[in-house]
Design a protein around this motif. Structure first.
Motif, PDB file in Angstrom:
ATOM      1  N   SER A 104      -5.659  39.917  22.234  1.00 10.07           N
ATOM      2  CA  SER A 104      -4.579  40.165  23.071  1.00 10.07           C
ATOM      3  C   SER A 104      -3.830  38.930  23.615  1.00 10.07           C
ATOM      4  N   ARG A 105      -5.326  38.446  24.676  1.00  5.19           N
ATOM      5  CA  ARG A 105      -5.164  37.670  25.289  1.00  5.19           C
ATOM      6  C   ARG A 105      -4.490  36.376  25.276  1.00  5.19           C
ATOM      7  N   LEU A 106      -5.114  35.959  24.001  1.00  2.00           N
ATOM      8  CA  LEU A 106      -3.894  34.790  22.964  1.00  2.00           C
ATOM      9  C   LEU A 106      -2.826  34.475  22.477  1.00  2.00           C
ATOM     10  N   VAL A 107      -2.875  35.626  21.879  1.00  2.00           N
ATOM     11  CA  VAL A 107      -1.033  36.320  22.426  1.00  2.00           C
ATOM     12  C   VAL A 107      -0.321  36.123  22.969  1.00  2.00           C
ATOM     13  N   ILE A 113      -8.240  48.335  20.714  1.00  2.00           N
ATOM     14  CA  ILE A 113      -6.647  48.089  20.828  1.00  2.00           C
ATOM     15  C   ILE A 113      -5.308  48.582  22.144  1.00  2.00           C
ATOM     16  N   ASN A 114      -5.088  49.437  22.656  1.00  2.00           N
ATOM     17  CA  ASN A 114      -4.501  49.906  22.795  1.00  2.00           C
ATOM     18  C   ASN A 114      -5.069  49.986  24.400  1.00  2.00           C
ATOM     19  N   ALA A 115      -6.413  49.880  24.646  1.00  2.00           N
ATOM     20  CA  ALA A 115      -6.682  49.537  26.173  1.00  2.00           C
ATOM     21  C   ALA A 115      -6.172  47.754  26.010  1.00  2.00           C
ATOM     22  N   SER A 116      -6.372  47.011  25.222  1.00  2.00           N
ATOM     23  CA  SER A 116      -6.343  45.847  25.343  1.00  2.00           C
ATOM     24  C   SER A 116      -4.268  45.019  25.490  1.00  2.00           C
ATOM     25  N   THR A 117      -3.924  45.826  24.452  1.00  2.00           N
ATOM     26  CA  THR A 117      -2.806  45.715  24.700  1.00  2.00           C
ATOM     27  C   THR A 117      -1.733  45.829  25.526  1.00  2.00           C
ATOM     28  N   ARG A 146      -3.127  45.812  29.332  1.00  2.00           N
ATOM     29  CA  ARG A 146      -3.947  44.893  29.244  1.00  2.00           C
ATOM     30  C   ARG A 146      -2.867  44.005  29.364  1.00  2.00           C
ATOM     31  N   TYR A 147      -2.475  43.683  28.430  1.00  2.00           N
ATOM     32  CA  TYR A 147      -1.751  42.073  28.756  1.00  2.00           C
ATOM     33  C   TYR A 147      -0.598  42.246  27.835  1.00  2.00           C
ATOM     34  N   GLY A 148      -0.107  43.479  28.486  1.00  2.00           N
ATOM     35  CA  GLY A 148       1.467  43.774  27.761  1.00  2.00           C
ATOM     36  C   GLY A 148       1.722  43.062  26.837  1.00  2.00           C
ATOM     37  N   LEU A 149       1.067  43.982  25.601  1.00  2.00           N
ATOM     38  CA  LEU A 149       1.655  43.562  24.467  1.00  2.00           C
ATOM     39  C   LEU A 149       2.492  44.779  23.724  1.00  2.00           C
ATOM     40  N   ASN A 150       3.195  45.244  22.292  1.00  2.00           N
ATOM     41  CA  ASN A 150       3.671  45.916  22.045  1.00  2.00           C
ATOM     42  C   ASN A 150       3.412  45.841  20.580  1.00  2.00           C
ATOM     43  N   VAL A 151       3.066  47.378  20.110  1.00  2.00           N
ATOM     44  CA  VAL A 151       2.207  47.136  18.645  1.00  2.00           C
ATOM     45  C   VAL A 151       3.776  47.180  17.842  1.00  2.00           C
TER      46      VAL A 151
END
Length: 300
Positions: free
Chosen positions: A25-28, A60-64, A66-71
């Motif tokens: 998540s952080r890398l992306v 995964i939900n917590a990580s995405t 945290r970093y503002g990602l959308n699955v």
């Protein structure tokens, strides 16, 4: 109106390398600069115990978040490129249906609008027997449609399949892809659409990747992008070195998307780095440079 485009990241690059959700998540988000991800089954294989899968979904939900990602979608990947719904054994086909249902349920819990895979893979024995071939294809169509009704109840929008490399893997010409799409949508609970890959122009008479996009972009809300050579599917990054060798160029791809009549598309990076000294340590940098190249054309 021009098609609404956005960039996405297929997480195949993370398999066995960056499996921790907090890490990829952080890398992306921070190093590659992309907000949308296509999670792959090899990072969340639902053959694993249910309680473990549930904890991973939460992680995964917590990580995405945290970093503002959308699955935005999920897909099968390298280690799940197997026969699935065209396995010669009926029992195995039903097992894979249950697997896909579990994967779809986990995908929906992650916020994914869709899930997908290759349609299936025939064995040589089944492919070489015309009657047996059509029987197994019909069985696969039934299972995909059953899955589509299940995914409708989960609140998904559509399902996708990816045109592949050889006739045994299905949809290896534009015409075959259109025919398969029509058969899938006959009686489906959700629309079936295509996940194009600009490197998958496999048939000797159908090599032009831009023709595939012109013909099928309207029904392909997800397009896997990679740099490649003609007659190959290299999954190279879009770096200066490989852009000089490859045939995939931003202006031409966007032109083909517009010509297709597509209203929207997510261009999803699907880059491959083999476990070798020449590539192992360039994964993050190559993805970053690839994103930088495509930001000339796609801002979202």
């Amino acid at each position: 109106m021009p098609a609404k485009l956005k960039l996405g990241m297929n997480l195949g690059f993370a398999i066995n390398k960056y499996v921790e959700p907090e890490v990829w998540s952080r890398l992306v988000a921070e190093e590659m600069g992309v907000r949308n991800v296509q999670l792959v089954a090899d990072l969340l294989n639902v053959f694993l115990p249910d309680d473990y899968v549930l904890r991973q979904v939460e992680r995964i939900n917590a990580s995405t978040q945290r970093y503002g990602l959308n699955v935005t979608s999920t897909f099968t990947s390298a280690f799940t490129r197997v026969n699935h719904f065209m396995h010669p054994d009926a029992e195995a086909r039903r097992i894979w249906l249950e697997w896909f249902k579990k994967f779809a349920k986990a995908s929906a819990a992650l916020g994914a609008r869709s899930t997908g895979s290759h349609f299936g893979i025939l064995t040589f024995t089944d492919f070489d027997d015309v009657k047996r071939r059509e029987f197994v294809i019909e069985e696969a169509l039934k299972l995909w449609k059953e899955l589509s009704w299940y995914c409708r109840d989960l609140g998904m929008d559509y399902l996708t399949f990816e045109p592949m490399s050889i006739p045994r893997e299905m949809a290896n010409t534009v015409e075959d892809t259109k025919e398969l799409l029509e058969r899938l949508n006959d009686g489906a609970g959700l629309p079936f659409k295509v996940c194009l890959d600009v490197g998958h122009a496999p048939h000797p008479d159908d090599r032009d990747p831009y023709r595939w996009v012109r013909e099928l972009g309207r029904v392909s809300p997800i397009i896997h992008i990679q740099q490649t050579e003609l007659n190959h599917s290299r999954h190279w990054p879009f770096t200066e070195e490989y852009n000089a060798l490859g045939i995939i160029h931003g202006e031409k791809l966007l032109e083909a998307i517009e010509q297709s009549g597509a209203e929207e598309a997510e261009l999803v990076f699907e880059l491959s780095h083999r476990e070798a000294w020449s590539t192992e340590f360039r994964i993050v940098q190559d993805h970053k440079e690839s994103v930088d190249y495509w930001r000339q054309f796609v801002k979202d």
